[in-house]
Design a protein around this motif. Structure first.
Motif, PDB file in Angstrom:
ATOM      1  N   SER A 286      43.361  35.240  44.245  1.00  0.00           N
ATOM      2  CA  SER A 286      43.356  36.694  44.035  1.00  0.00           C
ATOM      3  C   SER A 286      41.885  37.127  43.713  1.00  0.00           C
ATOM      4  CB  SER A 286      44.257  37.173  42.893  1.00  0.00           C
ATOM      5  OG  SER A 286      43.849  36.673  41.566  1.00  0.00           O
ATOM      6  N   LYS A 287      41.333  36.638  43.164  1.00  0.00           N
ATOM      7  CA  LYS A 287      39.830  36.848  42.741  1.00  0.00           C
ATOM      8  C   LYS A 287      38.913  36.787  43.991  1.00  0.00           C
ATOM      9  CE  LYS A 287      40.148  38.162  38.573  1.00  0.00           C
ATOM     10  NZ  LYS A 287      39.943  39.726  38.098  1.00  0.00           N
ATOM     11  N   SER A 288      39.063  35.678  44.685  1.00  0.00           N
ATOM     12  CA  SER A 288      38.425  35.478  46.207  1.00  0.00           C
ATOM     13  C   SER A 288      38.500  36.560  47.104  1.00  0.00           C
ATOM     14  CB  SER A 288      38.819  34.357  46.472  1.00  0.00           C
ATOM     15  OG  SER A 288      37.888  34.012  47.703  1.00  0.00           O
TER      16      SER A 288
ATOM     17  N   ARG B  32      39.903  39.612  46.379  1.00  0.00           N
ATOM     18  CA  ARG B  32      39.453  41.017  45.586  1.00  0.00           C
ATOM     19  C   ARG B  32      41.022  41.600  45.635  1.00  0.00           C
ATOM     20  NH1 ARG B  32      34.286  41.815  44.576  1.00  0.00           N
ATOM     21  NH2 ARG B  32      32.813  40.991  46.030  1.00  0.00           N
TER      22      ARG B  32
ATOM     23  N   SER C  49      44.912  41.321  40.241  1.00  0.00           N
ATOM     24  CA  SER C  49      45.157  39.857  39.738  1.00  0.00           C
ATOM     25  C   SER C  49      46.790  39.618  39.576  1.00  0.00           C
ATOM     26  CB  SER C  49      44.820  39.998  38.153  1.00  0.00           C
ATOM     27  OG  SER C  49      45.062  38.759  37.427  1.00  0.00           O
TER      28      SER C  49
ATOM     29  N   TYR D  58      32.283  32.463  44.664  1.00  0.00           N
ATOM     30  CA  TYR D  58      31.612  33.771  44.728  1.00  0.00           C
ATOM     31  C   TYR D  58      30.784  33.934  45.828  1.00  0.00           C
ATOM     32  CZ  TYR D  58      34.196  34.763  40.522  1.00  0.00           C
ATOM     33  OH  TYR D  58      35.227  34.714  39.426  1.00  0.00           O
TER      34      TYR D  58
END
Length: 358
Positions: free
Chosen positions: A138-140, A142, A145, A292
């Motif tokens: 989810s972070k990768s 964007r 969350s 990131y």
């Protein structure tokens, strides 16, 4: 000779160095395409379902199971999260992945059931790893969350239901080996004496030799409680103390009854335990920073490292989960063959930092 390992710790370090060098070479030997990584992960996912399933059959038929979940559980987590990460990138590019995602979920369900039947510690590692993996994806990408109160409670419910189901199944089939409560009672009975043994006899550089099973034969350092697979040690003919055959039960005092931080501290000393923690944190930080970097490159239009990105996502989730369970719950998760897996995952994370042209 200086390069020939003189004890278990030196052997672990030397194997780790070789594995790191090999992984750096392999990852830079040829480009890793997204489709190739996804294909390999799907094939391995099917394979893990088969071997975990056969292990369960052997358990029920009393053939003598091989306990594949300890060494291969984290790798199953690696391929599952990598598959989901690949599907997320493909979906973001406009590719329809509904069918493939459903197939991956079926593989996940199979591994959950088969692995959970074999080991309760695997179920913890698996669910924690999935949670970490979904968060990283989810972070990768964007995305919003996935770590919400509702979903955390959902994972907790699945864990409780899984343990409850195993307990019920163990009583219906009259198979105590499946009972989580029996395992907990065993831990309550033996863990406290093991912890007292560790805390009372551990030093900066090892332990009191007389507290070890080997007694007067012990050197007070690297007595074999923490080691690489026995087959690997025997293959090289290394004259190390090893727990073999019926002596394996003697190893359980440290291997099974205490968390990894205590096991490593006892066998190698508090100083080694400190450096182990530093190494784990360093690998995780390196992996997150590289993840990131890959995300930024992908968002800038580069598709060169998509395969590496999904592989890193899976490796990070698996390594973090194995580290947390192994270091703070049960030492066996990062010992023996599982230790080889642990080093492999870390080398995979480390190798992604090389050969990247931003």
């Amino acid at each position: 000779m200086a390069l020939i390992a003189q004890n278990h710790l030196q052997f672990i370090v030397e194997v780790g160095i070789l594995m790191y060098a090999a992984m750096i070479f392999l990852l830079n030997l040829a480009p890793l395409s997204l489709s190739m990584i996804l294909f390999l992960c799907l094939v391995l996912g099917i394979g893990f379902n088969i071997i975990f399933g056969l292990d369960v059959v052997a358990l029920f038929m009393s053939f003598g199971q091989s306990e594949f979940t300890h060494p291969f559980g984290p790798i199953a987590l690696l391929v599952t999260i990598s598959s989901l990460a690949a599907l997320a990138i493909m979906e973001d590019s406009g590719v329809e992945v509904g069918g493939l995602r459903g197939f991956v979920y079926i593989l996940m369900a199979g591994i959950t059931v088969f692995g959970g039947l074999m080991h309760r510690s695997f179920l913890l590692l698996w669910l924690l790893g999935l949670l970490i993996g979904f968060f990283l994806i989810s972070k990768s990408m964007r995305q919003k969350s996935i770590i919400t109160v509702k979903r955390v409670l959902g994972f907790a419910f699945i864990a409780v239901a899984g343990f409850g189901g195993l307990e019920l199944l163990s009583r219906i089939l009259q198979m105590p080996v499946l009972s989580p409560l029996l395992r907990i009672e065993r831990l309550e009975t033996f863990s406290l004496p093991s912890l007292k043994l560790v805390l009372k006899n551990t030093t900066l550089l090892g332990h009191n030799p007389m507290s070890s099973y080997w007694g007067e034969l012990s050197s007070g350092f690297a007595d074999g409680y923490i080691s690489l697979p026995l087959q690997l040690i025997l293959f090289f003919g290394l004259p190390f103390p090893v727990f073999y055959g019926i002596l394996v039960n003697k190893k359980d005092v440290i291997d099974y009854m205490v968390p990894g931080i205590f096991g490593w501290a006892y066998d190698f000393g508090y100083i080694t335990m400190f450096f182990l923690l530093i190494w784990c944190v360093g690998i995780i930080i390196m992996g997150l920073r590289m993840l990131y970097t890959y995300r930024d490159m992908r968002e800038n239009g580069s598709k060169t490292y998509l395969g590496r990105e999904v592989l890193l996502t899976g490796a990070l989730a698996a390594f973090m989960s194995q580290a947390l369970i192994g270091l703070f719950i049960i030492n066996r998760t990062i010992n023996g063959t599982a230790l080889l897996t642990f080093i492999f995952l870390s080398s995979l994370i480390f190798a992604t930092s090389f050969g990247v042209k931003e």
